[in-house]
Design an enzyme around this catalytic site. Structure first.
Site, PDB file in Angstrom:
ATOM      1  CB  THR A  21      14.918  61.769  64.294  1.00 41.68           C
ATOM      2  OG1 THR A  21      15.864  61.319  63.517  1.00 41.68           O
ATOM      3  CG2 THR A  21      13.795  60.957  64.169  1.00 41.68           C
ATOM      4  CG  ASP A  22      18.305  62.273  59.351  1.00 41.40           C
ATOM      5  OD1 ASP A  22      17.534  60.871  60.521  1.00 41.40           O
ATOM      6  OD2 ASP A  22      19.547  62.662  59.271  1.00 41.40           O
ATOM      7  CD  GLU A  23      16.813  57.360  62.579  1.00 38.38           C
ATOM      8  OE1 GLU A  23      15.990  55.947  63.056  1.00 38.38           O
ATOM      9  OE2 GLU A  23      17.892  56.875  62.671  1.00 38.38           O
TER      10      GLU A  23
ATOM     11  CE1 TYR B 202      13.841  56.724  68.019  1.00 36.87           C
ATOM     12  CE2 TYR B 202      14.713  57.227  65.832  1.00 36.87           C
ATOM     13  CZ  TYR B 202      14.974  58.260  66.452  1.00 36.87           C
ATOM     14  OH  TYR B 202      15.093  59.411  66.474  1.00 36.87           O
TER      15      TYR B 202
ATOM     16  CE  LYS C 255      11.266  61.721  68.170  1.00 38.09           C
ATOM     17  NZ  LYS C 255      11.915  61.955  69.168  1.00 38.09           N
TER      18      LYS C 255
HETATM   19  P1  NAD Z   1      18.614  60.118  74.251  1.00 34.38           P
HETATM   20  O1  NAD Z   1      18.338  58.174  74.890  1.00 34.38           O
HETATM   21  O2  NAD Z   1      20.136  59.724  74.907  1.00 34.38           O
HETATM   22  O3  NAD Z   1      18.135  60.457  75.969  1.00 34.38           O
HETATM   23  C1  NAD Z   1      16.547  60.333  75.998  1.00 34.38           C
HETATM   24  C2  NAD Z   1      16.360  61.018  77.419  1.00 34.38           C
HETATM   25  O4  NAD Z   1      14.224  60.860  77.659  1.00 34.38           O
HETATM   26  C3  NAD Z   1      16.901  60.194  78.810  1.00 34.38           C
HETATM   27  O5  NAD Z   1      16.959  60.749  79.648  1.00 34.38           O
HETATM   28  C4  NAD Z   1      15.062  59.330  79.433  1.00 34.38           C
HETATM   29  O6  NAD Z   1      15.343  59.307  80.743  1.00 34.38           O
HETATM   30  C5  NAD Z   1      13.774  59.995  78.968  1.00 34.38           C
HETATM   31  N1  NAD Z   1      12.865  60.160  78.843  1.00 34.38           N
HETATM   32  C6  NAD Z   1      12.896  58.216  77.904  1.00 34.38           C
HETATM   33  N2  NAD Z   1      11.247  58.358  78.144  1.00 34.38           N
HETATM   34  C7  NAD Z   1      10.824  58.870  79.098  1.00 34.38           C
HETATM   35  C8  NAD Z   1       9.353  59.475  79.412  1.00 34.38           C
HETATM   36  N3  NAD Z   1       8.626  58.610  78.987  1.00 34.38           N
HETATM   37  N4  NAD Z   1       9.116  60.169  80.240  1.00 34.38           N
HETATM   38  C9  NAD Z   1      10.080  60.893  80.909  1.00 34.38           C
HETATM   39  N5  NAD Z   1      11.281  60.517  80.085  1.00 34.38           N
HETATM   40  C10 NAD Z   1      11.443  60.319  79.263  1.00 34.38           C
HETATM   41  O7  NAD Z   1      18.248  60.350  73.010  1.00 34.38           O
HETATM   42  P2  NAD Z   1      18.697  61.506  72.751  1.00 34.38           P
HETATM   43  O8  NAD Z   1      20.118  60.891  71.613  1.00 34.38           O
HETATM   44  O9  NAD Z   1      19.571  63.129  73.057  1.00 34.38           O
HETATM   45  O10 NAD Z   1      17.969  61.967  71.465  1.00 34.38           O
HETATM   46  C11 NAD Z   1      16.631  63.200  72.144  1.00 34.38           C
HETATM   47  C12 NAD Z   1      15.749  63.466  71.474  1.00 34.38           C
HETATM   48  O11 NAD Z   1      16.189  64.100  69.678  1.00 34.38           O
HETATM   49  C13 NAD Z   1      14.925  62.117  70.893  1.00 34.38           C
HETATM   50  O12 NAD Z   1      13.336  62.745  70.626  1.00 34.38           O
HETATM   51  C14 NAD Z   1      15.539  61.990  69.348  1.00 34.38           C
HETATM   52  O13 NAD Z   1      14.122  61.530  68.586  1.00 34.38           O
HETATM   53  C15 NAD Z   1      15.721  63.113  68.804  1.00 34.38           C
HETATM   54  N6  NAD Z   1      17.126  62.964  68.209  1.00 34.38           N
HETATM   55  C16 NAD Z   1      18.305  62.554  68.057  1.00 34.38           C
HETATM   56  C17 NAD Z   1      18.884  62.457  67.256  1.00 34.38           C
HETATM   57  C18 NAD Z   1      20.411  61.067  67.638  1.00 34.38           C
HETATM   58  O14 NAD Z   1      21.601  61.641  66.817  1.00 34.38           O
HETATM   59  N7  NAD Z   1      20.318  61.164  68.990  1.00 34.38           N
HETATM   60  C19 NAD Z   1      19.041  63.045  66.338  1.00 34.38           C
HETATM   61  C20 NAD Z   1      17.788  63.438  66.303  1.00 34.38           C
HETATM   62  C21 NAD Z   1      17.284  63.430  66.988  1.00 34.38           C
HETATM   63  O1  DAU Z   2      19.151  60.436  61.896  1.00 36.05           O
HETATM   64  C1  DAU Z   2      18.998  60.425  63.803  1.00 36.05           C
HETATM   65  C2  DAU Z   2      18.982  59.655  64.498  1.00 36.05           C
HETATM   66  O2  DAU Z   2      20.455  58.791  64.461  1.00 36.05           O
HETATM   67  C3  DAU Z   2      18.042  59.205  65.306  1.00 36.05           C
HETATM   68  O3  DAU Z   2      16.791  59.669  65.645  1.00 36.05           O
HETATM   69  C4  DAU Z   2      18.957  58.060  66.520  1.00 36.05           C
HETATM   70  O4  DAU Z   2      17.639  58.460  67.528  1.00 36.05           O
HETATM   71  C5  DAU Z   2      19.554  57.629  67.458  1.00 36.05           C
HETATM   72  O5  DAU Z   2      19.926  56.789  67.354  1.00 36.05           O
HETATM   73  C6  DAU Z   2      20.494  57.576  65.644  1.00 36.05           C
HETATM   74  O6  DAU Z   2      20.406  56.307  64.475  1.00 36.05           O
HETATM   75  P1  DAU Z   2      21.320  54.949  64.078  1.00 36.05           P
HETATM   76  O7  DAU Z   2      20.175  54.098  63.253  1.00 36.05           O
HETATM   77  O8  DAU Z   2      21.590  56.071  62.480  1.00 36.05           O
HETATM   78  O9  DAU Z   2      22.466  55.702  64.929  1.00 36.05           O
HETATM   79  P2  DAU Z   2      23.096  54.747  65.385  1.00 36.05           P
HETATM   80  O10 DAU Z   2      24.353  55.284  66.706  1.00 36.05           O
HETATM   81  O11 DAU Z   2      22.891  53.648  66.334  1.00 36.05           O
HETATM   82  O12 DAU Z   2      23.798  53.704  64.117  1.00 36.05           O
HETATM   83  C7  DAU Z   2      24.218  54.666  63.218  1.00 36.05           C
HETATM   84  C8  DAU Z   2      24.682  53.531  62.289  1.00 36.05           C
HETATM   85  O13 DAU Z   2      25.621  52.320  62.374  1.00 36.05           O
HETATM   86  C9  DAU Z   2      24.020  52.628  61.547  1.00 36.05           C
HETATM   87  O14 DAU Z   2      23.721  52.480  59.891  1.00 36.05           O
HETATM   88  C10 DAU Z   2      23.476  51.644  61.915  1.00 36.05           C
HETATM   89  C11 DAU Z   2      25.205  51.648  62.688  1.00 36.05           C
HETATM   90  N1  DAU Z   2      25.750  50.245  64.098  1.00 36.05           N
HETATM   91  C12 DAU Z   2      24.793  50.640  64.362  1.00 36.05           C
HETATM   92  C13 DAU Z   2      25.627  50.501  66.230  1.00 36.05           C
HETATM   93  C14 DAU Z   2      24.653  50.396  67.560  1.00 36.05           C
HETATM   94  C15 DAU Z   2      26.370  49.053  62.869  1.00 36.05           C
HETATM   95  O15 DAU Z   2      26.595  49.198  61.891  1.00 36.05           O
HETATM   96  N2  DAU Z   2      27.228  49.075  64.166  1.00 36.05           N
HETATM   97  C16 DAU Z   2      26.454  48.805  65.865  1.00 36.05           C
HETATM   98  O16 DAU Z   2      27.415  48.136  66.709  1.00 36.05           O
END
Ligand code: NAD
Ligand code: DAU
Length: 376
Positions: free
Chosen positions: A133-135, A182, A186
């Protein structure tokens, strides 16, 4: 190739599994997922009976299980998405994040190393691709709260919203500075992946992507949570002043990038993935409200009164903005969707798939595995 995709029942993972299963009938795709609260096999209903797809319920921390699966299935590639992914949960329960994201990644790395090392061809034709992730880069300053035009153009934005909120972007050479449990977990997993390349020669690739949006995202994350709340006229909890900036990418564009990088990316490299598409939370929330209202036939903007400012997230990162020009330059990737198209498609999908949403919010989705897979 025989490929394990971890976390394939989650949001991004399900799009990656679908893309690979449909695009590469000659590959065997093994979806390894523990099915935590975030894993939902209903996300893969359309491909679950395909002959080149197999689901394995397993914890990535189960080293023996993963090692045996690699041997049994003659695995050549791992695309690793499984993780605990929600920042708010990590603030409440950091241990689970360290366990899954760090120890789980280490268990996969060690299994891949031991198995591939034991083969006559060793690393030849093998790939360990870690999705990050970019975080991990921390937070960028918001030096221009009014917005500036960035010095690049992509198809991701129409121009009207094509603003950056500072001159600095996350580039691949930046020092890691994670702030939340988190992102710290990562970051740690990214370091282990690099260490396995540098120490043992494991053929690894790491990518760092910005915020994804699109179908099948668990409704704890901003966009699906708010779409569902607007539909049911429930309050929209905006953290702090809603001024934080995120850089949004349509999930299928991330999946396409993963496909390209898995096949064409250079071993030991890092690529940033993003759409040069920065939005202040409050602005994106207004777009979502207007879109939901319009698609539900309500007067546009009627539900603005649901916006409720609440206590800020602890350690809330101010601004994320990815510079993905390396990926564009070296591998020719760019987002396929204008943001306006992507958000319209996304809102439509959630409104048309209320049953999916209801199953997730009621907890019924967790029975899907028992009905479909137990005893298979
Ligand atoms: P998500 O939470 O929707 O899905 C995670 C999946 O991993 C689920 O299916 C869960 O059952 C599985 N999982 C969790 N713990 C596990 C374990 N111990 N063993 C096997 N499976 C397990 O996540 P997402 O949003 O789809 O993110 C997927 C990946 O991409 C993550 O690594 C996250 O850090 C990265 N990522 C997410 C975002 C985003 O915006 N969602 C952005 C950048 C990177
Ligand atoms: O940048 C990549 C990341 O993006 C991924 O690595 C993470 O897995 C993914 O969850 C996401 O993280 P964020 O924390 O940015 O996403 P989230 O949807 O939780 O929140 C987006 C923005 O909105 C953040 O600034 C927090 C704010 N927010 C979020 C929620 C859930 C609110 O203001 N209210 C809310 O209820």
């Amino acid at each position: 190739m025989n490929i394990i995709i971890t976390g394939g029942a989650g949001f991004i993972g399900s799009h990656v599994v679908r893309l690979f299963v449909n695009k590469y009938p000659q590959y065997k795709i093994i979806n390894l997922d523990k099915l935590t609260y975030a894993g939902n096999l209903a996300n893969l209903k359309d491909i679950e009976d395909k002959p080149n797809y197999k689901f394995v319920k397993m914890d990535i921390c189960d080293f023996d299980g993963v090692y045996k699966l690699m041997q049994d299935e003659h695995v050549d590639g791992i695309i690793h998405l499984a993780a605990e992914s929600h920042v708010d949960r990590s603030i409440k329960d950091p241990f689970t994040f360290a366990q899954t994201n760090v120890m789980g990644t280490l268990s996969l790395l060690q299994a891949a190393k031991l198995y591939w090392e034991s083969l006559p061809e060793k690393w030849e034709g093998k790939r360990f691709y870690h999705i990050s992730t970019d975080e991990v880069y921390g937070a960028l300053e918001m030096t221009h709260p009014e917005g500036i035009k960035p010095p690049f153009t992509t198809k991701a934005s129409s121009g009207e919203h094509h603003l950056a909120y500072g001159e600095k972007f996350f580039t691949e050479d930046l020092k890691y500075q994670p702030h939340s449990p988190y992102s710290a977990a990562k970051a740690s997993s990214d370091h282990f992946v690099r260490a396995f390349h540098d120490t043992y020669g494991l053929p690894t690739i790491v990518t760092n992507c910005s915020n994804n949006y699109g179908p099948y995202q668990f409704p704890e994350k901003l966009i699906p949570l708010f779409i569902n709340n607007i539909r049911h006229r429930k309050p929209l909890p905006v953290y702090g002043k809603g001024e934080n900036v995120r850089d949004w990418l349509y999930v299928e564009d991330h999946a396409r990038a993963i496909d390209l990088i898995f096949h064409k990316g250079k071993v030991a490299e890092t690529y940033n993935i993003g759409g040069f598409n920065e939005w202040k939370n409050i602005d994106i929330i207004k777009v979502v409200i207007n879109t939901v209202d319009r698609l539900l036939g309500r007067p546009e903007g009627q539900d603005m009164d649901l916006i409720t400012y609440v206590t800020d997230r602890a350690g809330h990162d101010m601004r994320y903005a990815i510079d993905s020009s390396k990926l564009q330059r070296e591998l020719g990737w760019e987002p396929s969707l204008q943001f306006e198209e992507g958000i319209e498609k996304t809102v439509k999908w959630y409104l048309e798939n209320q049953e999916w949403m209801d199953n997730v919010t009621s907890g019924d989705y967790q029975k899907y595995y028992d009905d479909m897979y137990k005893g298979r």
